[in-house]
Scaffold this motif. Sequence first.
Motif, mmCIF file in Angstrom:
data_model
loop_
_atom_site.group_PDB
_atom_site.id
_atom_site.type_symbol
_atom_site.label_atom_id
_atom_site.label_comp_id
_atom_site.label_asym_id
_atom_site.label_seq_id
_atom_site.Cartn_x
_atom_site.Cartn_y
_atom_site.Cartn_z
ATOM 1 N N ASN A 70 25.038 9.929 -14.664
ATOM 2 C CA ASN A 70 23.663 10.625 -14.037
ATOM 3 C C ASN A 70 23.394 12.003 -14.778
ATOM 4 O O ASN A 70 24.025 12.103 -15.854
ATOM 5 C CB ASN A 70 24.060 11.114 -12.545
ATOM 6 C CG ASN A 70 24.166 9.843 -11.717
ATOM 7 O OD1 ASN A 70 22.907 9.159 -11.252
ATOM 8 N ND2 ASN A 70 25.196 9.155 -11.289
ATOM 9 N N GLY A 71 22.927 12.917 -14.051
ATOM 10 C CA GLY A 71 22.772 14.076 -14.763
ATOM 11 C C GLY A 71 23.442 15.454 -14.063
ATOM 12 O O GLY A 71 22.619 16.406 -14.055
ATOM 13 N N PHE A 72 24.329 15.284 -13.354
ATOM 14 C CA PHE A 72 24.874 16.115 -12.490
ATOM 15 C C PHE A 72 25.527 17.265 -13.515
ATOM 16 O O PHE A 72 25.983 17.038 -14.774
ATOM 17 C CB PHE A 72 26.301 15.673 -11.712
ATOM 18 C CG PHE A 72 25.684 14.476 -10.692
ATOM 19 C CD1 PHE A 72 25.038 15.142 -9.611
ATOM 20 C CD2 PHE A 72 26.295 13.374 -10.569
ATOM 21 C CE1 PHE A 72 24.625 14.335 -8.790
ATOM 22 C CE2 PHE A 72 25.956 12.538 -9.655
ATOM 23 C CZ PHE A 72 25.138 13.145 -8.742
ATOM 24 N N ASN B 62 27.905 12.742 -17.823
ATOM 25 C CA ASN B 62 27.064 13.827 -17.120
ATOM 26 C C ASN B 62 27.062 15.068 -17.900
ATOM 27 O O ASN B 62 26.924 14.937 -19.115
ATOM 28 C CB ASN B 62 27.747 13.856 -15.832
ATOM 29 C CG ASN B 62 27.516 12.899 -14.477
ATOM 30 O OD1 ASN B 62 26.491 12.973 -14.092
ATOM 31 N ND2 ASN B 62 28.511 12.052 -14.343
ATOM 32 N N LYS B 63 26.758 16.224 -17.260
ATOM 33 C CA LYS B 63 26.565 17.531 -17.995
ATOM 34 C C LYS B 63 27.353 18.757 -17.388
ATOM 35 O O LYS B 63 26.948 19.739 -17.594
ATOM 36 C CB LYS B 63 25.122 17.811 -17.970
ATOM 37 C CG LYS B 63 24.115 16.880 -18.379
ATOM 38 C CD LYS B 63 22.665 17.522 -18.150
ATOM 39 C CE LYS B 63 21.763 16.389 -18.575
ATOM 40 N NZ LYS B 63 20.156 16.714 -18.332
ATOM 41 N N PHE B 64 28.799 18.099 -16.933
ATOM 42 C CA PHE B 64 29.574 19.101 -16.558
ATOM 43 C C PHE B 64 30.191 19.913 -17.543
ATOM 44 O O PHE B 64 30.207 19.438 -18.739
ATOM 45 C CB PHE B 64 30.768 18.198 -15.816
ATOM 46 C CG PHE B 64 30.351 17.834 -14.339
ATOM 47 C CD1 PHE B 64 30.305 18.858 -13.515
ATOM 48 C CD2 PHE B 64 30.118 16.617 -14.137
ATOM 49 C CE1 PHE B 64 30.070 18.020 -12.170
ATOM 50 C CE2 PHE B 64 29.767 15.901 -12.913
ATOM 51 C CZ PHE B 64 29.709 17.009 -11.963
ATOM 52 N N SER B 65 30.353 21.162 -17.220
ATOM 53 C CA SER B 65 30.910 22.016 -18.408
ATOM 54 C C SER B 65 31.992 23.017 -17.946
ATOM 55 O O SER B 65 32.834 22.687 -16.718
ATOM 56 C CB SER B 65 29.734 23.162 -18.511
ATOM 57 O OG SER B 65 29.507 23.781 -17.363
ATOM 58 N N PHE C 1 20.439 10.900 -10.570
ATOM 59 C CA PHE C 1 20.846 12.106 -9.711
ATOM 60 C C PHE C 1 21.010 13.283 -10.499
ATOM 61 O O PHE C 1 21.460 13.140 -11.558
ATOM 62 C CB PHE C 1 21.989 11.894 -8.972
ATOM 63 C CG PHE C 1 22.104 10.916 -7.749
ATOM 64 C CD1 PHE C 1 20.777 11.135 -6.749
ATOM 65 C CD2 PHE C 1 22.528 9.635 -7.826
ATOM 66 C CE1 PHE C 1 20.904 10.323 -5.918
ATOM 67 C CE2 PHE C 1 22.323 8.779 -6.721
ATOM 68 C CZ PHE C 1 21.649 8.876 -5.776
ATOM 69 N N GLN C 2 20.884 14.434 -10.020
ATOM 70 C CA GLN C 2 20.890 15.580 -10.970
ATOM 71 C C GLN C 2 21.434 16.716 -9.993
ATOM 72 O O GLN C 2 21.593 16.814 -9.021
ATOM 73 C CB GLN C 2 19.397 15.933 -11.672
ATOM 74 C CG GLN C 2 18.495 16.283 -10.404
ATOM 75 C CD GLN C 2 17.068 16.484 -11.072
ATOM 76 O OE1 GLN C 2 17.133 17.456 -12.287
ATOM 77 N NE2 GLN C 2 16.087 15.925 -10.517
#
Length: 326
Positions: free
Chosen positions: A176-178, A200-203, A154-155
């Motif tokens: 995932n790629g959220f 994931n890719k949370f910032s 998922f993204q």
Amino acid sequence: MGIITALSLSLIIVLLVVNALAKSDFEALLELKKSIPKDPSAQVLDSWDSNSLASDGCPKNWFGVTCSDGHVTSIILNDVGLLGNFSFTHIIGLKMVRNLSLSNNQFMGTITNIASLQSLEFLDLSRNMFHGFIPSNIVKLKNLVLLNLSSNSFQGTVPSGFSNLEKLKYLDLRGNGFNGDIMHFVSQLGSLVHFDLSSNKFSGSLDLGLGNSSFISSIQYLNISYNSLVGELFAHDGMPYFDSLEVFDASNNQLLGNIPSFNFVVSLRILQLGSNQLSGSLPEALFQESSMMLSELDLSLNQLEGTMNSGSLLVLIIAVIISIIF
């Protein structure tokens, strides 16, 4: 002419949806079966026999299917290696299904038409090959207690409106790629017990002082490791008054500044803050036996300084032993 064509197309779509809703639960599962071409366990597809129908209209002796009075209440197909494009369109008519659990298969596809499953309490799609975005209408599933989408592809950003899911206690989106700002998401959450956003890719920065007080008081497991978080932990109001927190993992980010005191986190057992850019000295509260039940601590690969007393050293030795064993 264009208007007529558009109206005709709309009518066809409506008729298709009505037709799907009109199907019995038995027929809906037969349609789903057609989209699953591979069953290595030979447990599922063979048992999903079109001639095996109980007197109340329920599938009879179908693997993983629970049914009552003609209505499917549960589909549990975990760990059987099924392969196929799982189509939610086939099951939109299952009005009484409470548990849909497909963990550890090889299902592909996207989440569509999920909002029609209003009775869903447990949705577990973990460890598959689902992709795409989480549909915004997932927040209409107001009976959800558990949502596990971990270890898929998922993204995108997580849709807003999770505050509508007042019964949600377990949320796992790891692997995932959220992406998106972590506090934009966390501030929507209510009384969760288990919350995992790792890998994931949370910032952004984690500043729970700006979040929901019910989240802070209820959360027991909080994992935000392996993202792109920056700044200081809890910079706004200092260390929140976590009432129930047992596991906190913020390792492998880009966090900096001092380690929070954790003075009031009396139930904390596991604390993982390794592989960041934290600096300063170690908070004494982490090593006061009277204040918490800490049994595992990882502060490695930071920029910390200072000394530890013998009690502190004992805690760290325990943590190292645990990490070696497991």
